[in-house]
Motif scaffolding. Structure first.
Motif, PDB file in Angstrom:
ATOM      1  N   ASP A  44       0.712  -1.314   0.123  1.00 48.34           N
ATOM      2  CA  ASP A  44       0.012   0.083   0.128  1.00 48.34           C
ATOM      3  C   ASP A  44       0.895   1.207  -0.100  1.00 48.34           C
ATOM      4  O   ASP A  44       0.401   2.285  -0.236  1.00 48.34           O
ATOM      5  CB  ASP A  44      -0.995  -0.027   1.329  1.00 48.34           C
ATOM      6  N   HIS A  45       2.069   1.109   0.207  1.00 50.70           N
ATOM      7  CA  HIS A  45       3.028   2.421   0.465  1.00 50.70           C
ATOM      8  C   HIS A  45       4.340   2.483  -0.572  1.00 50.70           C
ATOM      9  O   HIS A  45       4.884   3.257  -0.326  1.00 50.70           O
ATOM     10  CB  HIS A  45       3.396   2.320   1.878  1.00 50.70           C
ATOM     11  N   THR A  46       4.208   1.175  -1.309  1.00 52.00           N
ATOM     12  CA  THR A  46       5.737   1.184  -2.243  1.00 52.00           C
ATOM     13  C   THR A  46       5.347   0.946  -3.667  1.00 52.00           C
ATOM     14  O   THR A  46       4.348   0.063  -3.943  1.00 52.00           O
ATOM     15  CB  THR A  46       6.469  -0.276  -1.739  1.00 52.00           C
ATOM     16  N   LEU A  47       5.890   1.709  -4.471  1.00 52.10           N
ATOM     17  CA  LEU A  47       5.753   1.492  -6.050  1.00 52.10           C
ATOM     18  C   LEU A  47       6.674   0.866  -6.631  1.00 52.10           C
ATOM     19  O   LEU A  47       7.926   0.912  -6.183  1.00 52.10           O
ATOM     20  CB  LEU A  47       5.628   2.885  -6.652  1.00 52.10           C
ATOM     21  N   LEU A  48       6.418   0.176  -7.492  1.00 59.51           N
ATOM     22  CA  LEU A  48       7.385  -0.718  -8.497  1.00 59.51           C
ATOM     23  C   LEU A  48       7.254   0.117 -10.000  1.00 59.51           C
ATOM     24  O   LEU A  48       6.230   0.042 -10.470  1.00 59.51           O
ATOM     25  CB  LEU A  48       7.402  -2.135  -8.515  1.00 59.51           C
ATOM     26  N   ILE A  49       8.305   0.513 -10.485  1.00 62.34           N
ATOM     27  CA  ILE A  49       8.042   1.210 -11.905  1.00 62.34           C
ATOM     28  C   ILE A  49       9.432   0.426 -12.753  1.00 62.34           C
ATOM     29  O   ILE A  49      10.347   0.321 -12.466  1.00 62.34           O
ATOM     30  CB  ILE A  49       8.546   2.782 -11.612  1.00 62.34           C
ATOM     31  N   ALA A  50       8.894   0.416 -13.869  1.00 61.69           N
ATOM     32  CA  ALA A  50       9.814  -0.042 -15.097  1.00 61.69           C
ATOM     33  C   ALA A  50       9.834   0.815 -16.243  1.00 61.69           C
ATOM     34  O   ALA A  50       8.944   1.267 -16.684  1.00 61.69           O
ATOM     35  CB  ALA A  50       9.239  -1.499 -15.438  1.00 61.69           C
ATOM     36  N   ASP A  51      11.133   1.004 -16.901  1.00 64.37           N
ATOM     37  CA  ASP A  51      11.173   1.479 -18.001  1.00 64.37           C
ATOM     38  C   ASP A  51      11.986   0.558 -19.261  1.00 64.37           C
ATOM     39  O   ASP A  51      12.352  -0.397 -18.757  1.00 64.37           O
ATOM     40  CB  ASP A  51      11.990   2.847 -17.580  1.00 64.37           C
ATOM     41  N   GLU A  52      11.499   0.982 -20.313  1.00 63.87           N
ATOM     42  CA  GLU A  52      12.296   0.331 -21.430  1.00 63.87           C
ATOM     43  C   GLU A  52      13.657   0.745 -21.849  1.00 63.87           C
ATOM     44  O   GLU A  52      13.992   1.821 -21.156  1.00 63.87           O
ATOM     45  CB  GLU A  52      11.507   0.712 -22.982  1.00 63.87           C
ATOM     46  N   ARG A  53      14.451  -0.137 -22.138  1.00 63.27           N
ATOM     47  CA  ARG A  53      15.790   0.038 -22.481  1.00 63.27           C
ATOM     48  C   ARG A  53      15.924   0.861 -23.891  1.00 63.27           C
ATOM     49  O   ARG A  53      15.449   0.374 -24.832  1.00 63.27           O
ATOM     50  CB  ARG A  53      16.578  -1.258 -22.637  1.00 63.27           C
ATOM     51  N   VAL A  54      16.566   1.951 -23.932  1.00 62.68           N
ATOM     52  CA  VAL A  54      16.680   2.725 -25.012  1.00 62.68           C
ATOM     53  C   VAL A  54      18.058   3.128 -25.246  1.00 62.68           C
ATOM     54  O   VAL A  54      18.620   3.674 -24.316  1.00 62.68           O
ATOM     55  CB  VAL A  54      15.757   4.240 -24.982  1.00 62.68           C
ATOM     56  N   LYS A  55      18.863   2.375 -25.986  1.00 62.61           N
ATOM     57  CA  LYS A  55      20.402   2.330 -25.922  1.00 62.61           C
ATOM     58  C   LYS A  55      20.966   2.109 -24.657  1.00 62.61           C
ATOM     59  O   LYS A  55      20.733   1.160 -24.195  1.00 62.61           O
ATOM     60  CB  LYS A  55      20.756   3.656 -26.236  1.00 62.61           C
ATOM     61  N   LYS A  56      21.479   2.909 -24.023  1.00 64.38           N
ATOM     62  CA  LYS A  56      22.149   2.577 -22.791  1.00 64.38           C
ATOM     63  C   LYS A  56      21.237   3.081 -21.484  1.00 64.38           C
ATOM     64  O   LYS A  56      21.658   3.111 -20.156  1.00 64.38           O
ATOM     65  CB  LYS A  56      23.749   3.075 -22.593  1.00 64.38           C
ATOM     66  N   ASN A  57      20.363   3.711 -21.901  1.00 63.84           N
ATOM     67  CA  ASN A  57      19.419   4.197 -20.886  1.00 63.84           C
ATOM     68  C   ASN A  57      18.228   3.440 -20.280  1.00 63.84           C
ATOM     69  O   ASN A  57      17.573   2.817 -21.490  1.00 63.84           O
ATOM     70  CB  ASN A  57      18.851   5.601 -21.290  1.00 63.84           C
ATOM     71  N   GLY A  58      17.797   3.308 -19.183  1.00 63.61           N
ATOM     72  CA  GLY A  58      16.683   2.661 -18.731  1.00 63.61           C
ATOM     73  C   GLY A  58      16.848   0.919 -18.563  1.00 63.61           C
ATOM     74  O   GLY A  58      17.869   0.478 -18.606  1.00 63.61           O
ATOM     75  N   GLY A  59      15.639   0.217 -18.758  1.00 66.96           N
ATOM     76  CA  GLY A  59      15.886  -1.362 -18.792  1.00 66.96           C
ATOM     77  C   GLY A  59      16.034  -1.612 -17.377  1.00 66.96           C
ATOM     78  O   GLY A  59      16.707  -2.659 -17.029  1.00 66.96           O
ATOM     79  N   ASN A  60      15.279  -1.032 -16.422  1.00 65.01           N
ATOM     80  CA  ASN A  60      15.097  -1.340 -14.886  1.00 65.01           C
ATOM     81  C   ASN A  60      14.004  -1.521 -14.362  1.00 65.01           C
ATOM     82  O   ASN A  60      12.991  -1.081 -15.022  1.00 65.01           O
ATOM     83  CB  ASN A  60      16.236  -0.103 -14.313  1.00 65.01           C
ATOM     84  N   VAL A  61      13.880  -2.016 -13.085  1.00 66.52           N
ATOM     85  CA  VAL A  61      12.781  -2.058 -12.236  1.00 66.52           C
ATOM     86  C   VAL A  61      13.215  -1.051 -11.005  1.00 66.52           C
ATOM     87  O   VAL A  61      14.277  -1.416 -10.541  1.00 66.52           O
ATOM     88  CB  VAL A  61      12.247  -3.285 -11.677  1.00 66.52           C
ATOM     89  N   TYR A  62      12.489  -0.193 -10.566  1.00 63.54           N
ATOM     90  CA  TYR A  62      12.781   0.735  -9.637  1.00 63.54           C
ATOM     91  C   TYR A  62      11.950   0.443  -8.629  1.00 63.54           C
ATOM     92  O   TYR A  62      10.599   0.299  -8.662  1.00 63.54           O
ATOM     93  CB  TYR A  62      12.592   2.361 -10.129  1.00 63.54           C
ATOM     94  N   GLU A  63      12.211   0.636  -7.205  1.00 69.92           N
ATOM     95  CA  GLU A  63      11.311   0.375  -6.130  1.00 69.92           C
ATOM     96  C   GLU A  63      11.589   1.839  -5.355  1.00 69.92           C
ATOM     97  O   GLU A  63      12.594   2.301  -4.944  1.00 69.92           O
ATOM     98  CB  GLU A  63      11.801  -0.710  -5.319  1.00 69.92           C
ATOM     99  N   VAL A  64      10.310   2.273  -4.909  1.00 67.20           N
ATOM    100  CA  VAL A  64      10.310   3.687  -4.330  1.00 67.20           C
ATOM    101  C   VAL A  64       9.120   3.568  -3.314  1.00 67.20           C
ATOM    102  O   VAL A  64       7.960   3.443  -3.828  1.00 67.20           O
ATOM    103  CB  VAL A  64      10.528   5.081  -5.312  1.00 67.20           C
ATOM    104  N   SER A  65       9.210   4.431  -2.193  1.00 65.68           N
ATOM    105  CA  SER A  65       8.116   4.580  -1.347  1.00 65.68           C
ATOM    106  C   SER A  65       7.351   5.848  -1.633  1.00 65.68           C
ATOM    107  O   SER A  65       8.134   6.701  -2.137  1.00 65.68           O
ATOM    108  CB  SER A  65       8.719   4.447  -0.241  1.00 65.68           C
ATOM    109  N   LEU A  66       6.145   5.893  -1.460  1.00 67.87           N
ATOM    110  CA  LEU A  66       5.443   7.144  -1.605  1.00 67.87           C
ATOM    111  C   LEU A  66       5.635   8.155  -0.710  1.00 67.87           C
ATOM    112  O   LEU A  66       5.967   9.360  -1.098  1.00 67.87           O
ATOM    113  CB  LEU A  66       3.805   6.937  -1.365  1.00 67.87           C
ATOM    114  N   ALA A  67       6.207   7.731   0.460  1.00 63.90           N
ATOM    115  CA  ALA A  67       6.717   8.750   1.584  1.00 63.90           C
ATOM    116  C   ALA A  67       7.767   9.537   0.946  1.00 63.90           C
ATOM    117  O   ALA A  67       7.885  10.655   1.131  1.00 63.90           O
ATOM    118  CB  ALA A  67       6.986   8.064   2.750  1.00 63.90           C
TER     119      ALA A  67
END
Length: 293
Positions: A264-287
């Motif tokens: 309920d308090h934590t987000l997971l975000i994913a981005d596409e890999r574009v050349k050398k940028n991105g291609g990760n899953v990020y974990e971040v709290s709303l707080a």
């Protein structure tokens, strides 16, 4: 002239210290190299497992990732095609739903949501147990005029046995408008019901909606763009846009295409890999996002 130079120097220092104070978006793990175009993520087993899909041009497969981000299970959905899979969501019983509603050119008339039963997720191949088709009653032309291309969707979730879809505005003269539509979770073809409108901001790369999620307790809704998250709280029923809205800056630019709640308090975000940028899953709290500079 000297006063101008001094002012510019002070401004430059302010920008430098501002940038140094920013917290980086925490990387949970890099995505496997073969998953370059992740477009949707969700969890199963009360957040123990993370599942991802890819969008158009990729296979009709679901991928489960282990805690290090490696693919530990692949599930082929045999009886449907990946026309443009754009988001993934799970209901309270663990059933999974694939949103095949990517519609960049606003020309599709086969928009669909596919159900995969919770009990079938351990298989290597399965048929979608239900197929839900829908259309937008407001759309009369395929494609509409360039100033009226509101009918692409990349974000949805399920809430109280209805699907809620948030449009990605591709209109000429982009102004950040996203429409909220409701589609019943029933097999067949349905007219999507427009429930509301929200304006993000007027810069496409920062303000177009690329994913959506609702918290497990049903009290928080998030919309994602490449650089921001819009958080809605204190709403009643499905009047999400009538709740309290907070814009959360990620201070991070990449092609973010997927968001889900870990809890309920934590987000997971994913981005596409574009050349050398991105291609990760990020974990971040709303707080942390609410207190981020």
């Amino acid at each position: 002239m000297k006063t101008i130079k001094i002012s510019f120097f002070i401004l430059s220092l302010s920008v430098l210290f501002c940038c140094n104070d920013r917290k980086e978006l925490p990387v949970l793990f890099p995505l496997p190299k073969k998953l370059k175009e992740v477009s949707g993520i969700t969890t199963s087993d009360s957040g123990k497992h993370l599942w991802v899909i890819e969008d158009s041009g990729n296979k009709n497969e679901l991928y489960r990732l282990d805690p290090e981000g490696k693919v530990d299970h692949t599930l082929v959905v045999q009886n449907v095609k990946n026309t443009d899979w754009e988001d993934l969501t799970t209901d309270a019983d663990g059933n999974m739903y694939i949103g095949d509603f990517g519609n960049n050119d606003n020309i599709r008339q086969d928009l669909a949501i596919f159900k995969v039963n919770a009990g079938d997720l351990a298989n290597t191949a399965v048929n979608a147990s239900e197929q839900v088709f829908f259309f937008y009653p407001e759309q009369k032309e395929f494609p509409p005029k360039k100033t009226e291309r509101f009918y692409d969707v990349e974000g949805f979730f399920i809430f109280k046995d209805n699907f809620y879809l948030f449009t990605k505005n591709r209109s000429k003269g982009f102004d950040g408008t996203t429409f909220l539509y409701r589609v019943p979770n029933k097999p067949g073809k349905h007219a999507a019901k427009r429930l509301g409108t929200f304006k993000t901001c007027d810069i496409f790369n920062h303000c177009a909606i690329t994913s959506a999620a609702i918290s497990p307790d049903g009290k928080k809704v998030t919309l994602l763009s490449h650089t921001k998250v819009w958080l809605f709280e204190n709403f009643k029923g499905d009047a999400f846009f009538n709740g309290t809205m907070t814009r959360l800056e990620l201070n991070h630019m990449s092609q973010k295409e997927a968001i889900t709640f870990k809890d309920d308090h934590t987000l997971l975000i994913a981005d596409e890999r574009v050349k050398k940028n991105g291609g990760n899953v990020y974990e971040v709290s709303l707080a942390s996002l609410k207190t981020k500079p």
